[in-house]
Scaffold this active site. Structure first.
Site, PDB file in Angstrom:
ATOM      1  N   ASP A  56      -9.317 -32.872  30.712  1.00 46.46           N
ATOM      2  CA  ASP A  56      -9.117 -34.298  30.436  1.00 46.46           C
ATOM      3  C   ASP A  56      -8.053 -34.893  31.354  1.00 46.46           C
ATOM      4  O   ASP A  56      -8.277 -35.914  32.010  1.00 46.46           O
ATOM      5  CB  ASP A  56      -8.688 -34.444  28.967  1.00 46.46           C
ATOM      6  CG  ASP A  56      -8.431 -35.893  28.573  1.00 46.46           C
ATOM      7  OD1 ASP A  56      -9.311 -36.727  28.817  1.00 46.46           O
ATOM      8  OD2 ASP A  56      -7.364 -36.169  28.005  1.00 46.46           O
ATOM      9  N   LYS A 105     -16.012 -38.224  25.344  1.00 49.64           N
ATOM     10  CA  LYS A 105     -15.910 -38.231  26.815  1.00 49.64           C
ATOM     11  C   LYS A 105     -16.159 -39.628  27.346  1.00 49.64           C
ATOM     12  O   LYS A 105     -17.042 -39.867  28.174  1.00 49.64           O
ATOM     13  CB  LYS A 105     -16.885 -37.221  27.406  1.00 49.64           C
ATOM     14  CG  LYS A 105     -16.696 -35.787  26.925  1.00 49.64           C
ATOM     15  CD  LYS A 105     -15.474 -35.126  27.492  1.00 49.64           C
ATOM     16  CE  LYS A 105     -14.383 -34.914  26.478  1.00 49.64           C
ATOM     17  NZ  LYS A 105     -13.142 -34.381  27.041  1.00 49.64           N
ATOM     18  N   GLY A 138       5.473 -53.235  11.107  1.00 50.46           N
ATOM     19  CA  GLY A 138       5.581 -54.326  12.086  1.00 50.46           C
ATOM     20  C   GLY A 138       4.597 -54.220  13.237  1.00 50.46           C
ATOM     21  O   GLY A 138       4.710 -54.947  14.227  1.00 50.46           O
ATOM     22  N   GLU A 167      -8.935 -37.407  34.643  1.00 45.62           N
ATOM     23  CA  GLU A 167      -8.524 -38.805  34.782  1.00 45.62           C
ATOM     24  C   GLU A 167      -7.660 -39.000  36.023  1.00 45.62           C
ATOM     25  O   GLU A 167      -7.639 -40.078  36.608  1.00 45.62           O
ATOM     26  CB  GLU A 167      -7.815 -39.309  33.515  1.00 45.62           C
ATOM     27  CG  GLU A 167      -6.385 -38.840  33.342  1.00 45.62           C
ATOM     28  CD  GLU A 167      -5.810 -39.172  31.958  1.00 45.62           C
ATOM     29  OE1 GLU A 167      -6.566 -39.560  31.056  1.00 45.62           O
ATOM     30  OE2 GLU A 167      -4.586 -39.006  31.791  1.00 45.62           O
TER      31      GLU A 167
END
Lengths: 487, 487
Positions: free
Chosen positions: B229, B166, B78, B233
């Site tokens: 990472d 990256k 779905g 961010e």
């Protein structure tokens, strides 16, 4: 949870939403009962001479004057507080000032009021020297949180109790002194009985609380106390207030207000007329004091802020209950070992505090309806979240409303908000720095831009019908008749 | 840590501060080597069709065209992404679109690109159906963090590798397409080999990375990848940028700038000329582009911001490394199950994005020296913190500088910063909401009020002499010659 009995004091039943809670009304007339209620504890030791340590040692000594119960203060070797303790009559000569471990070893009731980080680092050393059966006393649940996070526990065979004044140490002492002529005054306190091997822990906690001058004492658990205390200081007691006034000040400035007006419409309105109105007449009175046009602004501000504020309180609650918040404090302590904490009082608003304070005799500060709507929505969001999480109502109103309007906001009114943040406990400072900016962002990015939306009448109705108003009114009946102010 | 060998590709040695790192230069000329380097993996399955899933499936299919290696996409029953996958040629009819568990069971290399929360909830189900010896592929270290937090592990006997571009998924695809005529272009990627039971894991990771179009590939560990990472961010890639432009916009507005100027001096300056200057010529070039008077502003801004920014990056790093940050994401997912995440794009600045964008043809955007000083200081703070924590230099410059100026800031330039935050991965959104306001407060309360202090010449010298400039210049030699833009 909120029911208890005493073999010494006559407790009362308070009506709260959905039921009743046992409480004990305080007063100087109960001081003669304290030795009996302490059930054999004759030597009370207070470790630490921060604001709480000083206030509690002084109040207990005054309340127990003329009895055979002694109050001593224990300090770490070379403590810079020793001089002030001596000035207040705790001296080596009269045997009421000593090394902390010596005092710990000599006490029947040992009250731990050293800083959180010191407690985390040294509790095992302290526990190791305790007299058999000595009662361990705490004034908030931090140590329980720390022990849970590190897999530790309290030592077996010792009663473990907490008496947690719902206000700053300075207020605990000041109100006690102000109440000396009117059968007592002080700050309400919760008690918790975490271990009760000899069956007298509740009475000892009540005696300690009455001795501090608490107008009324209610029961909670150390766990609930810990959660509501840590969440409260990160939300409406400190963090949210700081975030709110930073957001509002900039908002008013960008809208064209000069610095003094922007300060008065944000910080001054909250710490002055809004806090006083809530203290005197409850939360809906803030809205009722406004003109019809201003009520519309209040309603839209309340509507726009309640959701994001509630979301943040829930986030803080989750992180405190989970232990994540405490891990963050422990990690911060590691970094702070090598560099000092920066101050937040440099932001531009605080440059104008003196000018605003100087205008107090002449300027009348109105309740700004935007400020009021955002502030009251945040306060109710905390109340509702605590109620949903099952806290007793006495704890809810004390930790969300009374402590704010009768202890912390008056202090911020005398100094300023940033000063208070930069000078409170490290756990509270770290929490405010962590969450204050989150509240600021929520007001700036969600609530204030949402002011153009119409008010949510269902939400407003649930504010006006909120059960906390009845609980607060009940609690207000027990208020001492002294003026709450900061010198 | 940053040295590896390949039996298929010819690696190179890159000079970095204090030593060398092995890297692999990419290019279309290497595509014929991919089947050999995959060492028997003939069926590649990509689970998920988010930006990374789409980009990686398309790039790998294109790079492997004409070989006997197939690329299939697996989606949950779905899934609303099925239609778009079919539009891009992944269909049930040609056997390259199927149920995620069926694709998982059929793959020799299974690349897990479903959302973090879905991965956390379903990884055991996926692991249970894997072919014996099938390689598990990740594109960031979230799952490792989750397994560590919950006491789980990867299944034994399976190679576990990561290829971590990256840059955003959109950039991974766009640059690959733009580079089709110039022997390839793409986003640099790190690889990690977490388990290598058959001895071919490194080659498979290199093949995957080259197939994505990575101009150069460097080695890290899944642990280091995860930390850099997630920290990146939350700091200079997204969270700090958001906090910085919110602080600057309000600062400029209060100083009297109109909304469009305030937007241009903050957001537009960063996503436009500052990002382009760094991309073209490195960090000191931003300062060098300023007049002497503006250099003084830059220097004071850099001095005032470096300390608080570094402190925040260290705090984020501690919380990510400790697992606290991930616990917070898991707790948030619990709350978000019943209420949607609020958006941050309502704050006033973003109302003016369209107007600023419309001026682009005619208005020349200068590098505002205050904006530049605060931004560059924050970028260097992250670089220095990563270097202190022992990350390889390729990872440092890619995760702190190249990803910012060549992928994320150009995207923010095309949309706006808040749009990007409100539309990126949930883990990144949550992190930005958590840390962006902290950066904002640090700039507002500490850095901007500190502008009146003189510049710290020692700090400025260590900026100009920072080893990252050499590392960035080395990395720049491997840059593809395509224009980086967002349609």
């Amino acid at each position: 949870m909120s029911t208890f009995t005493s073999s010494v004091f006559r407790t009362e039943t308070m009506t709260v939403p959905g039921g009743t809670e046992t409480i004990l009304r305080g007063g100087q007339d109960l001081f003669p009962l304290l030795p009996e209620a302490l059930h054999g504890a004759r030597r009370i030791g207070v470790l630490g001479w921060g604001p709480q340590g000083r206030a509690q040692a002084l109040n207990l000594r005054d309340s127990l004057a003329g009895t055979d119960v002694t109050v001593s203060v224990g300090l770490r070797p070379g403590s810079s507080s020793a001089e002030d303790a001596r000035k207040h009559g705790f001296t080596e000569e009269n045997g009421t000032l000593g090394d902390w471990l010596a005092v710990a070893a000599d006490s029947d009731l040992l009250i731990l009021l050293i800083a959180d980080a010191a407690l985390a680092a040294n509790h095992e050393k302290i526990f190791a020297v305790l007299k058999p059966g000595a009662t361990i006393g705490l004034s908030h649940g931090f140590l329980l949180g720390h022990l849970k996070a590190t897999g530790g526990d309290f030592p077996a065979g010792h009663p473990v109790i907490a008496v947690c004044p719902k206000g700053m140490g300075d207020s605990v002492r000041r109100l006690y002194e102000q109440g000396a002529t009117v059968n007592g005054a002080g700050i309400n306190a919760s008690i918790a009985v975490h271990a009760d091997p000899d069956g007298h822990a509740t009475d000892r906690a009540l005696a300690w609380s009455v001795g501090l001058g608490s107008p009324y004492t209610f029961l909670t658990t150390l766990e609930n106390e810990y959660k509501s205390d840590i969440v409260g200081e990160r939300a409406i007691l400190l963090g949210a207030v700081h975030g709110l006034v930073e957001a509002l000040y900039r908002h008013f400035r960008i809208e064209g207000a000069d610095p003094v007006s922007a300060y008065e419409r944000s910080t001054e309105a909250i710490t002055g007329p809004i806090a006083r109105t809530i203290s005197d007449a409850g939360l809906p009175a803030v809205r009722a004091a406004l003109s019809e046009a201003d009520q519309d602004v209040f309603d839209r501000a309340y509507t726009a802020a309640y959701g994001p504020a509630r979301e943040l309180v829930a986030e803080i609650y989750d992180e405190v209950a989970d232990g994540t918040e405490l891990r963050s404090v422990i990690l911060a302590e590691g970094r702070l070992a090598t560099r000092p904490m920066t101050k937040i009082g440099g932001s531009p608003m605080w440059l104008h505090a003196a000018e605003v304070h100087a205008r107090r005799g002449t300027a009348t500060i109105a309740i700004d309806p935007l400020t009021a709507g955002l502030f009251v929505a945040t306060m109710v969001a905390q109340v509702d979240e605590f109620a949903d999480r099952g806290h007793p109502w006495s704890e809810i109103v004390n930790e969300s409303i009374i402590e704010a309007v009768d202890s912390l906001l008056p202090y911020m009114h005398a100094r300023d908000v940033a000063y208070m943040v930069d000078n409170c406990s490290r756990t509270a400072r770290l929490g405010t720095r962590r969450w204050g900016p989150r509240f600021q962002a929520a007001y700036e990015q969600i609530a204030i831009p949402g002011l153009t939306d119409p008010a949510d009448t269902t939400l407003l109705k649930s504010f006006l019908d909120n059960p906390t108003h009845a609980a607060l009114a009940e609690a207000a009946k027990l208020r001492p008749s002294v003026d709450i102010s900061v010198s």
